[in-house]
Design a protein around this motif. Structure first.
Motif, PDB file in Angstrom:
ATOM      1  N   ALA A  96     -13.168  -4.974  -8.013  1.00 31.87           N
ATOM      2  CA  ALA A  96     -11.898  -4.299  -7.750  1.00 31.87           C
ATOM      3  C   ALA A  96     -12.096  -3.008  -6.957  1.00 31.87           C
ATOM      4  CB  ALA A  96     -11.175  -4.010  -9.060  1.00 31.87           C
ATOM      5  N   GLY A  97     -13.080  -2.202  -7.339  1.00 34.91           N
ATOM      6  CA  GLY A  97     -13.319  -0.934  -6.668  1.00 34.91           C
ATOM      7  C   GLY A  97     -13.871  -1.057  -5.270  1.00 34.91           C
ATOM      8  N   GLN A  98     -14.298  -2.277  -4.880  1.00 35.19           N
ATOM      9  CA  GLN A  98     -14.861  -2.477  -3.551  1.00 35.19           C
ATOM     10  C   GLN A  98     -13.786  -2.703  -2.485  1.00 35.19           C
ATOM     11  OE1 GLN A  98     -18.220  -2.309  -2.876  1.00 35.19           O
ATOM     12  NE2 GLN A  98     -18.438  -1.686  -5.009  1.00 35.19           N
ATOM     13  N   PHE A  99     -12.581  -3.042  -2.901  1.00 35.24           N
ATOM     14  CA  PHE A  99     -11.530  -3.403  -1.944  1.00 35.24           C
ATOM     15  C   PHE A  99     -10.358  -2.435  -1.908  1.00 35.24           C
ATOM     16  CE2 PHE A  99     -13.732  -7.426  -2.564  1.00 35.24           C
ATOM     17  CZ  PHE A  99     -13.827  -7.893  -1.261  1.00 35.24           C
ATOM     18  N   PHE A 100     -10.336  -1.476  -2.833  1.00 35.24           N
ATOM     19  CA  PHE A 100      -9.203  -0.556  -2.895  1.00 35.24           C
ATOM     20  C   PHE A 100      -9.714   0.876  -3.004  1.00 35.24           C
ATOM     21  CE2 PHE A 100      -7.704  -4.658  -4.385  1.00 35.24           C
ATOM     22  CZ  PHE A 100      -6.556  -4.817  -3.628  1.00 35.24           C
ATOM     23  N   PRO A 101      -8.900   1.860  -2.580  1.00 31.09           N
ATOM     24  CA  PRO A 101      -9.367   3.248  -2.551  1.00 31.09           C
ATOM     25  C   PRO A 101      -9.730   3.764  -3.930  1.00 31.09           C
ATOM     26  CG  PRO A 101      -6.994   3.126  -2.176  1.00 31.09           C
ATOM     27  CD  PRO A 101      -7.520   1.725  -2.088  1.00 31.09           C
ATOM     28  N   GLY A 102     -10.590   4.785  -3.940  1.00 30.33           N
ATOM     29  CA  GLY A 102     -11.067   5.347  -5.196  1.00 30.33           C
ATOM     30  C   GLY A 102      -9.940   5.871  -6.068  1.00 30.33           C
ATOM     31  N   GLY A 103     -10.172   5.893  -7.328  1.00 27.57           N
ATOM     32  CA  GLY A 103      -9.182   6.299  -8.318  1.00 27.57           C
ATOM     33  C   GLY A 103      -9.613   5.766  -9.665  1.00 27.57           C
ATOM     34  N   ALA A 147     -15.430 -16.502   2.730  1.00 23.22           N
ATOM     35  CA  ALA A 147     -14.951 -15.329   3.449  1.00 23.22           C
ATOM     36  C   ALA A 147     -14.896 -14.100   2.539  1.00 23.22           C
ATOM     37  CB  ALA A 147     -13.573 -15.607   4.042  1.00 23.22           C
ATOM     38  N   ILE A 148     -14.464 -14.280   1.290  1.00 19.67           N
ATOM     39  CA  ILE A 148     -14.462 -13.165   0.337  1.00 19.67           C
ATOM     40  C   ILE A 148     -15.891 -12.696   0.084  1.00 19.67           C
ATOM     41  CG2 ILE A 148     -13.956 -12.481  -2.042  1.00 19.67           C
ATOM     42  CD1 ILE A 148     -11.569 -14.383  -1.980  1.00 19.67           C
ATOM     43  N   GLY A 149     -16.809 -13.658  -0.032  1.00 16.56           N
ATOM     44  CA  GLY A 149     -18.193 -13.311  -0.324  1.00 16.56           C
ATOM     45  C   GLY A 149     -18.870 -12.481   0.742  1.00 16.56           C
ATOM     46  N   ILE A 150     -18.448 -12.621   2.014  1.00 18.79           N
ATOM     47  CA  ILE A 150     -19.081 -11.877   3.096  1.00 18.79           C
ATOM     48  C   ILE A 150     -18.217 -10.727   3.606  1.00 18.79           C
ATOM     49  CG2 ILE A 150     -20.402 -13.903   3.849  1.00 18.79           C
ATOM     50  CD1 ILE A 150     -18.417 -14.201   6.172  1.00 18.79           C
ATOM     51  N   SER A 151     -17.088 -10.481   2.966  1.00 18.92           N
ATOM     52  CA  SER A 151     -16.148  -9.478   3.465  1.00 18.92           C
ATOM     53  C   SER A 151     -16.697  -8.060   3.281  1.00 18.92           C
ATOM     54  CB  SER A 151     -14.803  -9.612   2.751  1.00 18.92           C
ATOM     55  OG  SER A 151     -14.967  -9.379   1.369  1.00 18.92           O
ATOM     56  N   PRO A 152     -16.340  -7.154   4.200  1.00 18.03           N
ATOM     57  CA  PRO A 152     -16.754  -5.747   4.063  1.00 18.03           C
ATOM     58  C   PRO A 152     -15.954  -5.051   2.969  1.00 18.03           C
ATOM     59  CG  PRO A 152     -15.314  -6.005   5.953  1.00 18.03           C
ATOM     60  CD  PRO A 152     -15.577  -7.401   5.430  1.00 18.03           C
ATOM     61  N   THR A 153     -16.415  -3.884   2.570  1.00 27.16           N
ATOM     62  CA  THR A 153     -15.766  -3.146   1.489  1.00 27.16           C
ATOM     63  C   THR A 153     -14.816  -2.085   2.044  1.00 27.16           C
ATOM     64  OG1 THR A 153     -17.480  -1.439   1.384  1.00 27.16           O
ATOM     65  CG2 THR A 153     -17.814  -3.449   0.072  1.00 27.16           C
ATOM     66  N   TYR A 154     -14.024  -1.505   1.157  1.00 29.78           N
ATOM     67  CA  TYR A 154     -13.093  -0.446   1.555  1.00 29.78           C
ATOM     68  C   TYR A 154     -13.845   0.760   2.092  1.00 29.78           C
ATOM     69  CZ  TYR A 154      -8.998   2.586   1.397  1.00 29.78           C
ATOM     70  OH  TYR A 154      -7.964   3.424   1.742  1.00 29.78           O
ATOM     71  N   VAL A 213     -14.718  -0.364   5.936  1.00 27.11           N
ATOM     72  CA  VAL A 213     -13.669  -0.602   6.949  1.00 27.11           C
ATOM     73  C   VAL A 213     -12.288  -0.147   6.496  1.00 27.11           C
ATOM     74  CG1 VAL A 213     -14.926  -2.522   7.997  1.00 27.11           C
ATOM     75  CG2 VAL A 213     -13.298  -2.970   6.130  1.00 27.11           C
ATOM     76  N   GLY A 214     -12.212   0.507   5.368  1.00 24.60           N
ATOM     77  CA  GLY A 214     -10.926   1.015   4.903  1.00 24.60           C
ATOM     78  C   GLY A 214      -9.978  -0.092   4.475  1.00 24.60           C
ATOM     79  N   ALA A 215      -8.706   0.059   4.838  1.00 26.56           N
ATOM     80  CA  ALA A 215      -7.666  -0.869   4.391  1.00 26.56           C
ATOM     81  C   ALA A 215      -7.883  -2.291   4.908  1.00 26.56           C
ATOM     82  CB  ALA A 215      -6.296  -0.367   4.817  1.00 26.56           C
ATOM     83  N   TRP A 216      -8.696  -2.461   5.950  1.00 25.15           N
ATOM     84  CA  TRP A 216      -8.979  -3.811   6.440  1.00 25.15           C
ATOM     85  C   TRP A 216      -9.623  -4.664   5.347  1.00 25.15           C
ATOM     86  CZ3 TRP A 216      -6.796  -5.761  10.534  1.00 25.15           C
ATOM     87  CH2 TRP A 216      -6.394  -4.924  11.575  1.00 25.15           C
ATOM     88  N   ALA A 217     -10.418  -4.044   4.488  1.00 25.47           N
ATOM     89  CA  ALA A 217     -11.046  -4.796   3.393  1.00 25.47           C
ATOM     90  C   ALA A 217      -9.987  -5.369   2.463  1.00 25.47           C
ATOM     91  CB  ALA A 217     -11.996  -3.888   2.619  1.00 25.47           C
ATOM     92  N   SER A 218      -8.990  -4.555   2.133  1.00 25.76           N
ATOM     93  CA  SER A 218      -7.901  -5.028   1.273  1.00 25.76           C
ATOM     94  C   SER A 218      -7.150  -6.169   1.942  1.00 25.76           C
ATOM     95  CB  SER A 218      -6.931  -3.882   0.966  1.00 25.76           C
ATOM     96  OG  SER A 218      -7.603  -2.775   0.432  1.00 25.76           O
ATOM     97  N   LEU A 219      -6.948  -6.056   3.268  1.00 29.45           N
ATOM     98  CA  LEU A 219      -6.221  -7.088   3.998  1.00 29.45           C
ATOM     99  C   LEU A 219      -7.008  -8.398   4.035  1.00 29.45           C
ATOM    100  CD1 LEU A 219      -3.791  -7.897   5.715  1.00 29.45           C
ATOM    101  CD2 LEU A 219      -5.017  -7.030   7.727  1.00 29.45           C
ATOM    102  N   ILE A 220      -8.319  -8.314   4.241  1.00 26.47           N
ATOM    103  CA  ILE A 220      -9.155  -9.521   4.254  1.00 26.47           C
ATOM    104  C   ILE A 220      -9.078 -10.226   2.910  1.00 26.47           C
ATOM    105  CG2 ILE A 220     -11.545 -10.358   4.355  1.00 26.47           C
ATOM    106  CD1 ILE A 220     -12.057  -8.133   6.440  1.00 26.47           C
ATOM    107  N   LEU A 221      -9.175  -9.449   1.827  1.00 29.42           N
ATOM    108  CA  LEU A 221      -9.080 -10.040   0.494  1.00 29.42           C
ATOM    109  C   LEU A 221      -7.726 -10.718   0.300  1.00 29.42           C
ATOM    110  CD1 LEU A 221     -10.344 -10.332  -2.379  1.00 29.42           C
ATOM    111  CD2 LEU A 221      -9.162  -8.210  -2.969  1.00 29.42           C
TER     112      LEU A 221
END
Length: 425
Positions: free
Chosen positions: A44-51, A104-111, A114-122
């Protein structure tokens, strides 16, 4: 000896490649679909901003729910294809699609990269998986029901949910191995990628197996009959509404106590990761073990008594189940095991019940669209609501919600005709 009994052994032998291809492909489909919920606490923390960790988990579960929104669209597209070009070809397409999205999820970059692009890929990958799953379950259920002998369709149909639970259980076991092998930091860094990558690779095997399966004779014989799709769907609108009502209770209780319970126990009840996963595995083994019994019983006494036992029995035991599933793995197992006995009775025969509601010419799409709508509206939101309602109002509030939906399904079951041993046409 009856004619059915005399024919069953050669039918089983002749259908073995089809049974294996259907089951293993379906297991992989639900492995790929289920590992998302299983590994949410780690990625979860890999795809969305810290908090806060809870905020990241809720965001990931919201994406989980969005994947379900795509299921009615996938149900329509793949259901239409299954009724037009065949069950086998459609099943090959769905398993290939969901495996590709998993990879695709397995190779996707993290937040962080690439920032919000990671959330979009997921999000996009999950939508693609939703499209595939919307067509997979109706196609596989239809295929298996059409190759089964009429007098043993209940027992044979249990293979679908045995495969579903098996696929999910493999994901849980993999999670258990990884959490025992890697540290929490390593799991959050790279360990969560392993199950998604594995699912993508195994998809190639599933596609190969399904491509070698034969089409069902029921579908082949029906292709000569040309029908107009929409008039047929309108004509069977009562059955479509019954699919929705029948599915809501089973969907929510299944996702709450079979799929998402270990992740919920880890994130909200603070049960150890390994302990929660072991509880999930043990209860799933019990669930798979009793399904053939319920399927066979429905072939003898009818579908409706077994369905009513499952819905009303589950509703009766859910508050005791909630009490069992507390802050230890042992208590979690007791709760999940008790729930499994009742849940298994209904889900084991749902594929047969659904298939017996529609004629061959619209069997796949007639089930796919209303079923996917029910699952999207109630199953996709179950893990999110389980976490959010539990945190805001207490666990009993969510349990009451599930009980209410089970009662709704029980009332719908009372309106169904008995279809045991019905010949499919």
């Amino acid at each position: 000896m009856t004619e059915t009994a005399q024919q069953t052994p050669p039918i089983v032998a002749r259908r073995t490649p089809q049974l294996i291809g259907t089951a293993l492909g379906h297991a992989l489909e639900w492995y790929d679909w289920g590992i998302y919920a299983i590994f949410v606490p780690f990625f979860a923390g890999q795809f969305f901003p810290g908090g806060s960790q809870l905020s990241a988990v809720l965001s990931s579960l919201a994406v989980f729910a969005v994947g379900f929104v795509a299921r009615p669209v996938g149900g329509f597209v793949f259901g239409w294809l299954a009724d037009r070009i065949g069950r086998r070809t459609t099943m090959s397409a769905t398993v290939a699609t969901i495996a590709a999205a998993s990879f695709a999820i397995g190779i996707s970059p993290t937040y962080a990269t690439v920032g919000a692009w990671a959330s979009l890929i997921l999000l996009l990958a999950r939508v693609v998986q939703g499209l595939a799953c919307g067509g997979e379950l109706p196609s596989a259920q239809t295929y298996l029901s059409e190759i089964a002998p009429a007098g043993r369709r209940g027992r044979w149909s249990s293979l679908i949910y045995i495969a579903s639970v098996f696929g999910n259980t493999v994901g849980v076991l993999l999670g258990l191995v990884l959490t025992l092998t890697l540290t929490t930091g390593e799991m959050r860094s790279f360990g969560w990628r392993i199950p998604f990558l594995l699912g993508g690779v195994l998809g190639l095997v599933a596609v190969y197996m399904r491509r070698k399966m034969a089409e069902t004779e029921t579908f082949t014989e029906a292709t000569a009959e040309k029908v107009r799709l929409w008039p047929e769907i309108v004509r069977h609108r009562r059955q479509a509404a019954q699919v929705v009502g029948l599915s809501v209770g089973f969907t929510v209780v299944y996702y709450s106590w079979v799929i998402a319970a270990p992740a919920y126990a880890i994130g909200s009840l603070h049960v150890s990761s390994s302990g929660a996963l072991w509880a999930g595995v043990a209860s799933s083994v019990l669930l798979m073990g009793v399904m053939p019994f319920w399927g066979g019983l429905s072939d003898r006494i009818g579908r409706k008594p077994v369905l009513l036992f499952s819905t009303l029995g589950s509703a009766a035991v859910l508050f005791p189940v909630q009490w069992f599933a507390r802050d230890t793995a042992w208590h979690l197992f007791l709760g999940m095991a008790l729930a499994a006995v009742f849940i298994s009775a209904g889900v084991s025969i749902l594929p047969a019940v659904y298939a017996e509601m529609f004629p061959t010419r619209i069997r796949a799409i007639g089930l796919a669209v209303p079923y996917s709508i029910a699952v999207a509206a109630f199953g996709g939101t179950a893990p999110y609501l389980q976490t959010w309602i539990g945190a805001q109002f207490g666990r009993s509030a969510y349990t009451g919600y599930v009980v209410l939906l089970l009662i709704v399904s029980g009332l719908v079951i009372a309106t169904l005709p008995e279809t045991r041993a019905k010949e499919l046409r």
